[in-house]
Design an enzyme around this catalytic site. Structure first.
Site, PDB file in Angstrom:
ATOM      1  N   ASP A  87      -7.293  -1.389  27.384  1.00 31.70           N
ATOM      2  CA  ASP A  87      -7.099  -0.043  26.855  1.00 31.70           C
ATOM      3  C   ASP A  87      -5.896   0.564  27.547  1.00 31.70           C
ATOM      4  OD1 ASP A  87      -9.045   0.323  24.944  1.00 31.70           O
ATOM      5  OD2 ASP A  87     -10.596   0.512  26.475  1.00 31.70           O
TER       6      ASP A  87
ATOM      7  N   ASP B 157      -2.761  27.205  29.936  1.00 33.19           N
ATOM      8  CA  ASP B 157      -3.206  25.845  29.564  1.00 33.19           C
ATOM      9  C   ASP B 157      -3.550  25.064  30.829  1.00 33.19           C
ATOM     10  OD1 ASP B 157      -3.614  23.368  28.597  1.00 33.19           O
ATOM     11  OD2 ASP B 157      -1.805  23.306  27.352  1.00 33.19           O
TER      12      ASP B 157
ATOM     13  N   ALA C 129      -8.714  22.006  17.497  1.00 34.60           N
ATOM     14  CA  ALA C 129      -8.426  20.833  16.665  1.00 34.60           C
ATOM     15  C   ALA C 129      -7.920  21.241  15.292  1.00 34.60           C
ATOM     16  CB  ALA C 129      -9.677  19.986  16.539  1.00 34.60           C
TER      17      ALA C 129
ATOM     18  N   THR D 243      -5.945  24.118  14.568  1.00 33.82           N
ATOM     19  CA  THR D 243      -4.545  24.555  14.589  1.00 33.82           C
ATOM     20  C   THR D 243      -3.628  23.543  15.235  1.00 33.82           C
ATOM     21  OG1 THR D 243      -4.842  25.654  16.713  1.00 33.82           O
ATOM     22  CG2 THR D 243      -5.273  26.978  14.754  1.00 33.82           C
ATOM     23  N   ARG D 244      -4.168  22.767  16.153  1.00 35.89           N
ATOM     24  CA  ARG D 244      -3.426  21.793  16.950  1.00 35.89           C
ATOM     25  C   ARG D 244      -2.258  22.451  17.677  1.00 35.89           C
ATOM     26  NH1 ARG D 244      -1.987  17.051  13.246  1.00 35.89           N
ATOM     27  NH2 ARG D 244      -1.632  15.913  15.169  1.00 35.89           N
TER      28      ARG D 244
ATOM     29  N   SER E 197      -1.438  25.686  20.912  1.00 34.10           N
ATOM     30  CA  SER E 197      -1.975  26.657  21.855  1.00 34.10           C
ATOM     31  C   SER E 197      -0.821  27.552  22.272  1.00 34.10           C
ATOM     32  CB  SER E 197      -2.594  25.963  23.067  1.00 34.10           C
ATOM     33  OG  SER E 197      -1.582  25.330  23.811  1.00 34.10           O
TER      34      SER E 197
ATOM     35  N   LYS F 257       3.060  26.349  21.303  1.00 36.59           N
ATOM     36  CA  LYS F 257       3.521  24.965  21.422  1.00 36.59           C
ATOM     37  C   LYS F 257       2.443  24.106  20.775  1.00 36.59           C
ATOM     38  CE  LYS F 257       1.506  23.424  25.781  1.00 36.59           C
ATOM     39  NZ  LYS F 257       0.326  24.264  25.830  1.00 36.59           N
TER      40      LYS F 257
ATOM     41  N   ASP G  83     -16.361   1.265  26.294  1.00 38.21           N
ATOM     42  CA  ASP G  83     -17.436   2.133  26.752  1.00 38.21           C
ATOM     43  C   ASP G  83     -18.219   2.801  25.627  1.00 38.21           C
ATOM     44  OD1 ASP G  83     -15.393   3.742  25.995  1.00 38.21           O
ATOM     45  OD2 ASP G  83     -15.210   4.838  27.881  1.00 38.21           O
TER      46      ASP G  83
ATOM     47  N   ASP H 254     -17.638   0.492  20.444  1.00 41.60           N
ATOM     48  CA  ASP H 254     -17.059  -0.700  21.070  1.00 41.60           C
ATOM     49  C   ASP H 254     -18.061  -1.851  21.118  1.00 41.60           C
ATOM     50  OD1 ASP H 254     -14.532   0.207  21.637  1.00 41.60           O
ATOM     51  OD2 ASP H 254     -15.097   1.074  23.567  1.00 41.60           O
TER      52      ASP H 254
END
Lengths: 562, 691
Positions: free
Chosen positions: B317, B354, B388, B390-391, B393, B404, B527, B531
């Site tokens: 990963d 943030d 999630a 507006t994606r 902040s 941004k 995990d 998976d």
């Protein structure tokens, strides 16, 4: 100087046969050549064989075993009945049961151990049909096993390994018949006899002394005798008889014939698995072992015999000439006999029993190492591959992966089968030798006492269990004890090795092939060549060192040759 | 419900590696373990135990025969040989006991932890009853509150809690467990620190994770691995081959009028059969699993550890293995007619609130590049958190909307507000993406100022590690949810061989299958529940302990540290185990030559004095020669115990160079060593004899 020339010529011819005979053999077993298509079709039709039907390893092995058993029966019957059959100008009687059994097994197993003198025991029919036919088919059977093992390694996830009858017929038709005919003609041209006219009575009109000179169909038998690493000659004197081996040319030709197919098979192996270097490393291993034994024999024989030097006869120039043909001398005799003991041929052009202890060590060592340098037709290759599997397993672990041979994982089953196949020969030799030296029937066969007598018995079983066929003549093998135990040793040495080998081929054929990477254990480099040589020497050395110590080694030490 | 959530501290890789495994900590050669192993080695002198090891079984049978012989014909020599043969078996037992010792001690510690706790079982009618934890059945519902020990493995069906898992993982920082999603699994034996959770028990009685762990470290149902079986067969073959060699010496000797005593024959047999590897074989396997436990990896079977050595493809990963978990701001690129200072100011303001690592890194970058300090904002302002939907902040201040966010989302938002997209924006965004970065577009209302480039930070030293793996013939494949462009850039930077971008459980599964179809063995970590199928399909599946029960069930190893880099260590341990076996086998066989040179001349030198020419070590007498060989054979086992337990070192390099080194050390070394030591022992034995 002349010997150097012989060796160089031999090497050049062998390099040539390695490359071209090797690729010809590949073509035979991959159905790439078909110029005898008509004959093939006829035979397959007569035998009701589906030329394109493949067999599983079990069916393949079953066919092989059935063929061999039938061969033993037919050969046995013909020998027993020869007195009443045709082509018997000397009116020789039928062969005794024990000797017939021993001889039948001997020729079917490609051993050609002879407890008889050919010219006074076997009719022309026996020599030509009973024995010579086996000299053609028994090496072809050996080739089948080698080819099956190669296919097992080369194929991926395959349930079949080929067709025994097709492999057998094609081997005889395309390889043994043409080569034997060509070389047989050379033997005839050099003066080897080839006649059905029977023995000839020679009268000396001056001395009124008369002598019967045995003759027979010798030359062509001679060709297949060497080519198929059979070794069973027409005459008792084998390759030292001028009718079998008349000139220096035939002497060299014999050596070439013995070595060419076993050597070429390493090329075939490389070609069929798709990497010539793999085959080359096997060839190199064989060459190192061969050179080692040859060096030892040359050193021993050039130093002469202690029995002669103690009577103040100089051997500085001649070396040990006891039991050797003046025509050949020590070097060419040693070369011939080493080639013959290292190839499971077993023919001789000089008396093995008269070799110096060091020379005897060299002769017997080639067999004790498992007949792999280069070994018999087919058997040499499959035996060295068995050793390769063991070497790959031990050394392969040391790179930190499940060991692989050419991408095939070597796991419990493969180790078991390869281990079993390698075990058979030393156990057979040691157990039978142990019995023979312990009981009267065994002891009485040996002409000598002490280390030489011991060596004669040890040599006999080593030769038979390795399907070699050469002997130290001091041993009288034509007794019930030696005929029967010898036949058992020959069968074990042949079939108890072939069975696990074909099973191994079947198991390998079924496997996936792991792709090559930098983490792969390489089997095509010098390091592996060294490991393989080490494994062969170590296994042979560890199993036979004590026995050798009581035979030729103690003799060498007491002769102060070191 | 109060949400007194404790954030798990992020832990650097170095910390994880320096920490000892929970169940580890004891020294390999701890005095207590040595003492108890000495005792165990005597108990193991049982034919029923020894029969499993053909080599040592032969030695034990031989010892009994020489013992009887010593009673029948007592002499110092026969008793000495009998004693040393017995010691040979004991040394082998000792090696095995020592390897098991640490596991046994660890198991004991774990058992104590499984102390009888009472569970609060919820009945269907909603009432509670108190039952001993050991009587819980699969499907039972239990309640745990702060300070309770979780009675068994289960799934949280209600609530969220911080849990102290140090009892299992050795990691003292608490972790968050909550119902639903991939963090819902709890392990019996761990302790709830805060809040209340309702757990559905998922483990059968006696089959909890803790039970498995105890069984594993104790080696209770240890089974031989495939290579171990194959090697045992080879050792049996080598033992069988030497039986006729030695037995036939009896008639051979008689033929030469030189009877050999049975004691000497047995001494020879024991010296020839591969006792060194035979004695240490099981210790190597146990120690291999133990070494993994020390690294906090629980392998469910030795087979999996061995398979790890065979692995040719590693699926790694990206996050946590190849890159540090977080992206960092690395560049500011203004667009349109703005300059970098303007962009930096707005970017900083938009990120002030943030708290994510990405946000912090933007503030830090602005400070580094333009010396912009964090300002106290006195004016009226509102923070706009990331969602999630507006994606984006940012911060609303002075009537300005500073934002941004993801390129497309921010662009759409600006257009909606009536802004015009600067013509060079798309080119900048694409360039950053191509370099493997993530572009964040910065806007002041409808006005787009520029782009912040976030970059994955590749872990230090990881490239070298992949180079080593490549040299060892192991292919690395990076698994990432990133788009192909980003993935390619990171793959190149980290020196990884291949990558699977925009990975889904299905594409991962297909990748594993296609690698396996080529005959390769694949290892992966995972995990999440999704998976699980891939973990089950992979030849080596390492599940993170932080993951779901489904993942843990599917994999054949569990990493208690939940550190995906472990996979590389697992491979190393697997290889070491195989190399150690091969090396000791080679050593054992190579030893035999010297023993022959010691014993064979001694056997027959009465009848054939000339054979003394083979006595190249010039050993004092036949008896001292045989005794010295037997003593060497026994002592070499003890001498090699540390090597067997620690394993032969494996440095990632090509098979050929690894082989060359090991053949030299263990092959050539194994050939020469006994010549030296047998001679030395002979000198000592003769010296003692004189006194």
């Amino acid at each position: 100087m002349q010997f150097t020339l012989t060796i160089s010529t031999l090497c050049i011819i062998l390099i040539f046969t390695w490359r071209f005979l090797g690729s010809y053999i590949t073509a035979v077993y991959t159905n790439k050549i078909n110029y005898l298509r008509a004959a093939e079709r006829l035979i397959f039709k007569a035998l009701n064989i589906d030329q394109f039907g493949e067999q599983s390893w079990q069916r393949y092995t079953l066919s092989l075993v059935v063929f061999s058993i039938v061969s033993i029966f037919i050969t046995y019957a013909l020998l027993r009945l020869q007195g009443g059959l045709f082509l018997n100008p000397q009116h020789l009687a039928g062969v005794t049961p024990a000797l017939s059994f021993n001889t039948a097994v001997s020729f079917v197993t490609n051993t050609n151990w002879q407890n008889y003198a050919g010219e006074t025991t076997m009719s022309y029919l026996s020599q030509m049909v009973s024995l010579s036919v086996q000299q053609f088919v028994s090496p072809a059977v050996g080739m089948c096993v080698a080819v099956v093992l190669i296919r097992g390694i080369a194929r991926r996830e395959s349930k079949t390994v080929g067709n025994f009858w097709v492999d057998l017929v094609r081997g005889v038709l395309y390889i043994f018949l043409p080569l034997a005919i060509v070389s047989g003609i050379i033997f005839v041209s050099q003066g080897a006899v080839q006649t059905l006219a029977g023995p000839i009575l020679i009268k000396n009109s001056l001395t009124h002394f008369s002598q019967t000179i045995p003759r027979g169909p010798v030359a062509f038998m001679e060709a297949i005798k060497e080519l198929g690493t059979n070794g069973g000659g027409f005459f008792n004197a084998n390759g030292s008889h001028p009718f079998e081996n008349p000139t220096g040319t035939t002497n060299l030709l014999s050596i070439v014939l013995m070595l060419s197919i076993p050597v070429a098979l390493t090329y075939t192996f490389g070609k069929m698995v798709g990497n010539i270097k793999q085959g080359f490393i096997l060839l190199l291993t064989m060459a190192i072992l061969f050179a080692g034994c040859l060096g030892l024999a040359l050193y021993g024989e050039s130093h002469g015999s202690i029995a002669i030097s103690s009577s103040h006869v100089s051997q500085t120039i001649s070396g040990n000439m006891e039991g050797k043909e003046v025509r050949f001398g020590t070097s060419n005799s040693a070369l011939y006999n080493i080639a013959s003991t290292q190839t499971s041929t077993g023919s001789v052009n000089s008396a093995n029993d008269s070799y110096t202890p060091l020379g005897t060590t060299a002769l017997i060592s080639g067999m004790m190492l498992g007949e792999v340098s280069p070994g018999g037709v087919g058997s040499g290759l499959y035996t060295i591959l068995l050793f390769a599997i063991i070497a790959v397993f031990i050394a392969g672990l040391m790179v930190g992966r499940t060991p692989e041979l050419l991408g095939k994982k070597i796991q419990a089953k493969e180790v078991k089968l390869a281990g079993l196949a390698i075990l058979i020969m030393p156990i057979t030799v040691l157990v039978f030798t142990g019995i023979a030296v312990a009981i009267h029937a065994g002891q009485s066969g040996a002409f000598n006492r002490g280390p030489q007598g011991f060596t004669e018995i040890l040599y006999a079983y080593t030769s038979q269990a390795n399907n070699n066929g050469s002997a130290l003549a001091g041993l009288n093998g034509n007794t019930d004890f030696y005929n029967i135990t010898g036949a058992i040793a020959m069968m074990l040495g042949r079939f108890a090795v072939i069975l696990p080998t074909t099973a191994l081929a079947g198991s390998l054929a079924l496997k996936k092939t792991v792709p090559n990477s930098l983490g792969t254990f390489k089997t095509d480099n010098l390091l592996f060549g060294g490991l393989l040589t080490g494994t062969i020497v170590l296994v042979g050395g560890l199993t036979f060192f004590p026995a050798l110590a009581l035979g030729p080694i103690v003799q060498s030490l007491s002769h102060k040759v070191f | 419900m109060k949400t007194n959530v404790i954030t798990p501290p992020s832990e650097s890789n170095a910390q994880i590696q320096s920490r000892k495994g929970i169940i580890g900590g004891t020294n390999l050669f701890d005095r207590k373990i040595i003492l108890s192993s000495l005792k165990t080695s005597v108990f193991k002198l049982d034919f029923r135990v020894q029969i499993k090891n053909p080599v040592m079984f032969v030695v034990l049978v031989g010892t009994v025969i020489t013992f009887v012989e010593s009673i029948a014909h007592p002499s110092l020599f026969t008793w000495t040989i009998t004693g040393w043969l017995l010691l040979t078996v004991l040394f082998a037992n000792f090696a095995e006991a020592l390897a098991e010792g640490r596991g046994k001690a660890q198991a004991q510690a774990l058992r104590k932890m499984r102390s009888e706790t009472d569970a609060r079982r919820m009945l269907p009618n909603g009432t509670e009853e108190s039952v001993p934890a050991s009587q819980l059945l699969k499907g039972d519902i239990v309640i745990c509150e702060a300070h309770d020990i979780i009675p068994s493995d289960g799934e949280i069906i209600e609530g969220v809690a911080s849990v102290d898992e140090s009892a299992i993982t050795g990691e003292s920082a608490p972790v968050i467990r909550e119902s639903g999603g991939d963090r819902s699994a709890v392990t019996g034996g761990t302790r709830v620190l805060s809040d209340r959770i309702v757990i559905k028990i998922t483990a059968e009685k006696g089959h909890t994770f803790l039970d498995k762990m105890i069984n594993l470290v104790e080696g209770a149902n240890r089974q031989k691995t495939p290579n171990e079986i194959a090697l045992t067969i080879l050792l049996a073959v080598l033992t069988i081959i030497f039986l006729p060699v030695v037995v036939s010496l009896e008639p051979f000797g008689l033929y030469a009028h030189s009877a050999v005593s049975i004691t000497i024959l047995i001494a020879l047999l024991v010296c020839l059969i591969p006792t060194t590897i035979g004695a240490l074989l099981s210790a190597i396997g146990i120690a291999g699993i133990d070494r993994l436990v020390q690294r906090n990896v629980l392998a469910m079977s030795g087979r999996a550890v061995e398979a790890a050595g065979d692995v040719q493809t590693l699926l790694l990963d990206k996050t946590g293995t190849i890159t540090l978990g977080n992206r960092m701001a690395s560049q500011l690129i203004p667009v349109g007619n703005h300059n970098e200072l303007e962009l930096a100011e707005v970017a900083q303001l938009a990120s002030l609130a943030d708290e994510t690592p990405e946000g912090r890194s933007i503030v830090i970058l602005a400070k580094q590049l333009h010396n912009l300090r964090e300002r106290n904002i006195n004016k009226d302002h509102t923070f706009v958190p990331f969602s999630a939907m507006t994606r984006m902040s940012g911060l609303d201040i002075d009537g300005k909307q500073l934002r941004k966010g993801a390129a497309q989302a921010t662009k759409d938002w600006c257009v909606e507000l009536g802004g015009i997209i600067p013509p060079n924006l798309d080119a900048v965004v694409e360039r950053i993406s191509k370099q493997g970065g993530t572009p964040l577009v910065v806007a002041d209302g409808p006005d787009i100022l520029g782009v912040i480039g976030l970059k994955d930070v590749v872990k230090e030293g990881i490239k070298e590690r992949f180079d080593q793996l490549r040299a060892a013939g192991i292919k690395t494949i990076m698994i990432t949810g990133d788009n192909p462009l980003t993935a390619a850039a990171i793959a190149q930077e980290a020196g990884i061989d291949e990558y699977l971008a925009e990975a889904t459980p299905e594409t991962k599964m297909n990748l594993i299958k296609s690698e396996q179809a080529e005959g390769k063995l694949v290892a992966m970590t995972g995990d999440g529940t999704n998976d699980a199928p891939a973990l089950a399909q992979a030849d080596v599946g390492v599940a993170m302990n932080s993951g779901t029960n489904a993942a843990k069930e599917a994999g054949n190893m569990v990493d208690l540290d939940s550190n995906p880099t472990k996979l590389i260590e697992v491979v190393t341990v697997g290889k070491q185990m195989l190399i150690t076996r091969g090396a000791l086998t080679t050593f054992s066989i190579a030893n035999d030559a010297a023993k022959y040179f010691a014993i064979i001349p001694a056997l027959f030198s009465k009848t054939y004095p000339d054979l003394n020419g083979l006595n190249i070590m010039r050993l004092h007498s036949p008896q001292s020669a045989i005794t010295s060989a037997v003593i060497f054979n026994a002592l070499v086992i003890v001498a090699l115990i540390p090597l067997a337990l620690k394993g032969v070192k494996w440095r990632a390099s090509s098979a050929t160079s690894t082989l060359r080194r090991n053949v030299f050390i263990y092959g050539i070394g194994g050939f020469i060593t006994p010549f030296i030591f047998i001679k030395l022992i002979d000198l000592v034995v003769t010296g003692i004899g004189r006194i």
